[in-house]
Write a protein that holds these residues in place. Structure first.
Motif, PDB file in Angstrom:
ATOM      1  N   SER A  70       0.849  -1.198   0.000  1.00 25.23           N
ATOM      2  CA  SER A  70       0.000   0.000   0.000  1.00 25.23           C
ATOM      3  C   SER A  70       0.886   1.250   0.000  1.00 25.23           C
ATOM      4  CB  SER A  70      -0.901   0.010   1.237  1.00 25.23           C
ATOM      5  OG  SER A  70      -0.131   0.222   2.404  1.00 25.23           O
ATOM      6  N   LEU A  71       0.299   2.374  -0.345  1.00 31.81           N
ATOM      7  CA  LEU A  71       1.029   3.636  -0.325  1.00 31.81           C
ATOM      8  C   LEU A  71       1.546   3.948   1.083  1.00 31.81           C
ATOM      9  CD1 LEU A  71       2.099   6.137  -1.730  1.00 31.81           C
ATOM     10  CD2 LEU A  71      -0.147   7.196  -1.417  1.00 31.81           C
ATOM     11  N   PRO A  72       0.721   3.792   2.146  1.00 27.97           N
ATOM     12  CA  PRO A  72       1.260   4.046   3.488  1.00 27.97           C
ATOM     13  C   PRO A  72       2.435   3.123   3.845  1.00 27.97           C
ATOM     14  CG  PRO A  72      -1.133   4.044   3.555  1.00 27.97           C
ATOM     15  CD  PRO A  72      -0.738   3.567   2.180  1.00 27.97           C
ATOM     16  N   ASP A  73       2.357   1.836   3.431  1.00 26.56           N
ATOM     17  CA  ASP A  73       3.471   0.911   3.684  1.00 26.56           C
ATOM     18  C   ASP A  73       4.731   1.389   2.977  1.00 26.56           C
ATOM     19  OD1 ASP A  73       1.830  -0.793   5.157  1.00 26.56           O
ATOM     20  OD2 ASP A  73       1.442  -2.135   3.448  1.00 26.56           O
ATOM     21  N   LEU A  74       4.584   1.768   1.726  1.00 25.84           N
ATOM     22  CA  LEU A  74       5.720   2.220   0.926  1.00 25.84           C
ATOM     23  C   LEU A  74       6.340   3.484   1.514  1.00 25.84           C
ATOM     24  CD1 LEU A  74       7.307   1.543  -1.624  1.00 25.84           C
ATOM     25  CD2 LEU A  74       5.718   2.996  -2.877  1.00 25.84           C
ATOM     26  N   CYS A  75       5.504   4.411   1.914  1.00 22.24           N
ATOM     27  CA  CYS A  75       6.005   5.649   2.525  1.00 22.24           C
ATOM     28  C   CYS A  75       6.714   5.369   3.845  1.00 22.24           C
ATOM     29  CB  CYS A  75       4.874   6.651   2.721  1.00 22.24           C
ATOM     30  SG  CYS A  75       4.295   7.356   1.168  1.00 22.24           S
ATOM     31  N   SER A  76       6.169   4.453   4.636  1.00 28.22           N
ATOM     32  CA  SER A  76       6.798   4.079   5.899  1.00 28.22           C
ATOM     33  C   SER A  76       8.191   3.503   5.652  1.00 28.22           C
ATOM     34  CB  SER A  76       5.920   3.070   6.635  1.00 28.22           C
ATOM     35  OG  SER A  76       6.563   2.595   7.786  1.00 28.22           O
ATOM     36  N   LEU A  77       8.312   2.628   4.657  1.00 35.02           N
ATOM     37  CA  LEU A  77       9.620   2.053   4.323  1.00 35.02           C
ATOM     38  C   LEU A  77      10.583   3.131   3.834  1.00 35.02           C
ATOM     39  CD1 LEU A  77       8.498  -1.238   2.558  1.00 35.02           C
ATOM     40  CD2 LEU A  77       9.649  -1.040   4.774  1.00 35.02           C
ATOM     41  N   ALA A  78      10.087   4.064   3.035  1.00 34.46           N
ATOM     42  CA  ALA A  78      10.930   5.138   2.524  1.00 34.46           C
ATOM     43  C   ALA A  78      11.441   6.027   3.657  1.00 34.46           C
ATOM     44  CB  ALA A  78      10.162   5.980   1.508  1.00 34.46           C
ATOM     45  N   ILE A  79      10.592   6.304   4.617  1.00 35.46           N
ATOM     46  CA  ILE A  79      10.999   7.127   5.766  1.00 35.46           C
ATOM     47  C   ILE A  79      12.056   6.405   6.592  1.00 35.46           C
ATOM     48  CG2 ILE A  79      10.184   8.070   7.973  1.00 35.46           C
ATOM     49  CD1 ILE A  79       7.507   8.678   6.443  1.00 35.46           C
ATOM     50  N   LYS A  80      11.842   5.115   6.836  1.00 35.95           N
ATOM     51  CA  LYS A  80      12.833   4.328   7.589  1.00 35.95           C
ATOM     52  C   LYS A  80      14.154   4.274   6.853  1.00 35.95           C
ATOM     53  CE  LYS A  80       9.506   1.412   9.969  1.00 35.95           C
ATOM     54  NZ  LYS A  80       8.926   0.078  10.090  1.00 35.95           N
ATOM     55  N   ALA A  81      14.101   4.074   5.544  1.00 28.12           N
ATOM     56  CA  ALA A  81      15.328   4.007   4.750  1.00 28.12           C
ATOM     57  C   ALA A  81      16.061   5.342   4.785  1.00 28.12           C
ATOM     58  CB  ALA A  81      15.005   3.620   3.309  1.00 28.12           C
ATOM     59  N   SER A  82      15.327   6.412   4.621  1.00 36.37           N
ATOM     60  CA  SER A  82      15.939   7.738   4.622  1.00 36.37           C
ATOM     61  C   SER A  82      16.629   8.033   5.955  1.00 36.37           C
ATOM     62  CB  SER A  82      14.871   8.792   4.332  1.00 36.37           C
ATOM     63  OG  SER A  82      15.431  10.071   4.337  1.00 36.37           O
ATOM     64  N   ALA A  83      15.942   7.750   7.049  1.00 29.33           N
ATOM     65  CA  ALA A  83      16.526   7.985   8.379  1.00 29.33           C
ATOM     66  C   ALA A  83      17.732   7.073   8.610  1.00 29.33           C
ATOM     67  CB  ALA A  83      15.481   7.760   9.460  1.00 29.33           C
ATOM     68  N   GLY A  84      17.606   5.814   8.241  1.00 30.63           N
ATOM     69  CA  GLY A  84      18.708   4.872   8.434  1.00 30.63           C
ATOM     70  C   GLY A  84      19.910   5.215   7.584  1.00 30.63           C
ATOM     71  N   LEU A  85      19.685   5.607   6.343  1.00 28.71           N
ATOM     72  CA  LEU A  85      20.786   5.970   5.456  1.00 28.71           C
ATOM     73  C   LEU A  85      21.463   7.247   5.917  1.00 28.71           C
ATOM     74  CD1 LEU A  85      19.111   5.067   2.071  1.00 28.71           C
ATOM     75  CD2 LEU A  85      21.051   3.901   3.134  1.00 28.71           C
TER      76      LEU A  85
END
Length: 132
Positions: free
Chosen positions: A103-118
């Motif tokens: 879902s879009l919320p799932d994808l956005c959640s993953l993108a936020i986690k990736a951005s913060a982690g990176l």
């Protein structure tokens, strides 16, 4: 693909130099494979590794490529014998997510986690010590 992943993909693939502010986190270390764990931790791998090596260390999970994720479809697994590509971002997700359309919320959640982690991986050593 949704806007969340597009911003990660375009920043990551823009490794030819130039560019500004926020994308430098994703550009900086394109020779490493990055695996984003579901809790947001990023694992950087500078040596060649097959997907099964990561999956075997994380039972109940599977790897997917950030570039193969699409809203409304099930996330495709990276085959066990595939060698992970330098400069590519992979997500390590629970098997329970493997047959559920993204879902879009799932994808956005993953993108936020990736951005913060990176961003955390990219900080200089001194900055990491000050954050603790």
């Amino acid at each position: 693909m949704g806007a969340c992943v597009s911003s990660i993909s375009s920043s990551k693939s823009g490794t030819s130099g130039g560019g500004g502010g926020g994308s430098s986190v994703l550009k900086r270390s394109s020779t490493a494979v990055k695996v984003v764990h579901v809790e947001g931790r990023v694992q950087e791998l500078r040596q060649s590794v097959q997907a099964k090596s990561i999956v075997s260390q994380n039972p109940g999970h599977f790897l997917c490529s950030s570039e193969s994720m699409s809203i409304g479809t099930c996330v495709p697994h990276v085959p066990d014998d595939e060698v992970l590509q330098p400069g590519q971002i992979y997500f390590l997700l629970p098997l329970s997510h493997s047959h559920k359309p993204l879902s879009l919320p799932d994808l956005c959640s993953l993108a936020i986690k990736a951005s913060a982690g990176l961003r955390a991986v990219d900080l200089p050593t001194n900055s990491k010590l000050m954050l603790r």
